[in-house]
Design an enzyme around this catalytic site. Structure first.
Site: not given
Lengths: 281, 281
Positions: A146, A225, A258
């Site tokens: 991320s 995600d 995620h």
């Protein structure tokens, strides 16, 4: 001076949590380092950069990386995501300030004094660890998740030749064009489009001169995600890679989100990816 | 009614966090369940019981169990360690009350009303999960860590034939003889030596009538475990097993401590151990 806070035997090697006083951030900074069993040690290592809100512990406890790292003889260094402390600037939001350093050097007040994560990593933490542990300065790769995926991609592209390979899990790839990045870049860098481009993976890869010498980049992205459409935009990065000649393997995975459950599913692929690049002579 | 709180795809299967209202504890109770990919499902499952202070999440996030579980087609159910809530009795100490249910039914005030973890697991949670998920009631094994290792050993011995196999990581094996156990048993069971013996793995194995029919028990124990000498006492249990004919594989591991880094190192061995017992017809 590195202070060991705790150390656990794990998969025949050891995982240590450490703290040191950083002159770049002017704070104590923590990191973790996995070292494989002595008999397996290669000196090769992978740096993992975490995402928003994380510390060095999220990857360390949750990513399930050490069985494979032990087998391959890789060390893994996990850094914190920002300077921290009561006297350090912060805001209530999770996506700015402490826990959200974006792996760049801030130039705007009140951040510029401490939020120097790029210099911290490149000028301080990596040399410090290479000096104090059995880590080969010529044998390192970088990955992250991320915001940390953004960190891995940008540091790889900004410092040609410094990392032997790069990969990312669900990275922010075009921060200048998404809310998380615009907020952080606005605060840390100010209203300065040219400055933003120096820290945006999609912009960096467009301008990179050495893409033909770069190792291929691996990106894994889950299709469930929640941040994919609004914040991550791997398609922007893929297009820029294609235009600039940067080899990229971008894999989309049905059903994955995620979380670290996504990371733990594919971490072995990433470690093998880096090991192949690192063990090429 | 089981309420799913979150669910993540992981190693091709899924890990779900769930909550339900328990009539045994009179509280909401949480658990996690890993289910392997559809193509791998066997209906066989392993219950993991955690140690002091833990919730269902410690194992779920930190034990690295799901890659192997996915490959073997095993489900893994992780329970919480006690009832919880503002109206539920508690003390400040970490080793009594909330987070420290010891997997037994308390008979003393103020605990008896809610602290019914044995009945909760055996009469409520396992049947509930077997009804609501693809779990084979005839195909389950049990394991756990520390206080949860005590839980696994005692439930295995108290309910012959109910679990196909049993293992434990650094279990409390003789609670009547160590401070953690004496404190908890005194509070939950009162000053009643005979009652204590019904919940003490070392005492239970001495009296078990079916030890020759029991599958061998596997125990892993780290030699750098800070609690080994004072609280865990695997040697007491080993002696009792030898006397009663209960087959036991007790492995000591140099350098390993009491943490999940120890558990993650050996969890695959335990899953394979249970899989062998469970897949025997």
């Amino acid at each position: 001076m590195i202070e060991m806070q705790k150390r656990h035997k794990c998969h025949g090697g050891s995982i240590g949590y450490y703290c040191h006083d950083s002159h770049e951030t002017k704070t104590p900074m923590r990191f973790s380092l996995f070292e494989p069993p002595e008999s397996q040690k290669t000196g090769l290592y992978v740096i993992f950069l975490s995402g928003l809100t994380c510390t060095e512990e999220n990857f360390t406890a949750k990513a399930n990386a050490y069985q494979k790292a032990s087998a391959l003889g890789l060390c893994i260094l996990a850094a914190d995501t920002s300077p921290r402390g009561e006297t350090i600037p912060d805001v209530e939001a999770y996506d700015l300030g402490q826990g959200a350093g974006f792996y760049l050097d801030a130039v705007q007040k009140p951040w510029a004094e401490n939020f120097r994560m790029e210099s911290y990593l490149m000028q301080e933490l990596l040399p410090l660890c290479e000096k104090n542990f059995d880590l080969n300065p010529e044998g390192k790769s970088i990955t992250g998740h991320s915001m940390g995926g953004h960190g891995a991609l940008t540091l790889y592209l900004k410092y040609p030749g410094r990392f032997r390979s790069c990969s990312a899990f669900a990275p922010i790839t075009a921060p200048s064009q998404v809310p998380w990045g615009q907020k952080a870049f606005g605060a840390y860098l100010g209203d300065a489009p040219e400055e933003w481009q120096q820290h945006d993976a999609t912009e960096l890869v467009k301008k990179a001169k050495s893409t033909s010498e770069n190792a291929p980049i691996l990106i894994d992205q889950g299709l469930e995600d929640d941040f994919l459409a609004e914040q991550l935009k791997p398609e922007f990065f893929a297009k820029a890679c294609e235009e600039s000649g940067q080899a990229l393997t971008l894999r989309y995975h049905e059903g994955y989100d995620h979380s670290y459950y996504f990371i733990q599913t594919f971490i072995n692929d990433h470690l093998e990816w880096h090991y192949r690049a690192l063990s090429r002579s």
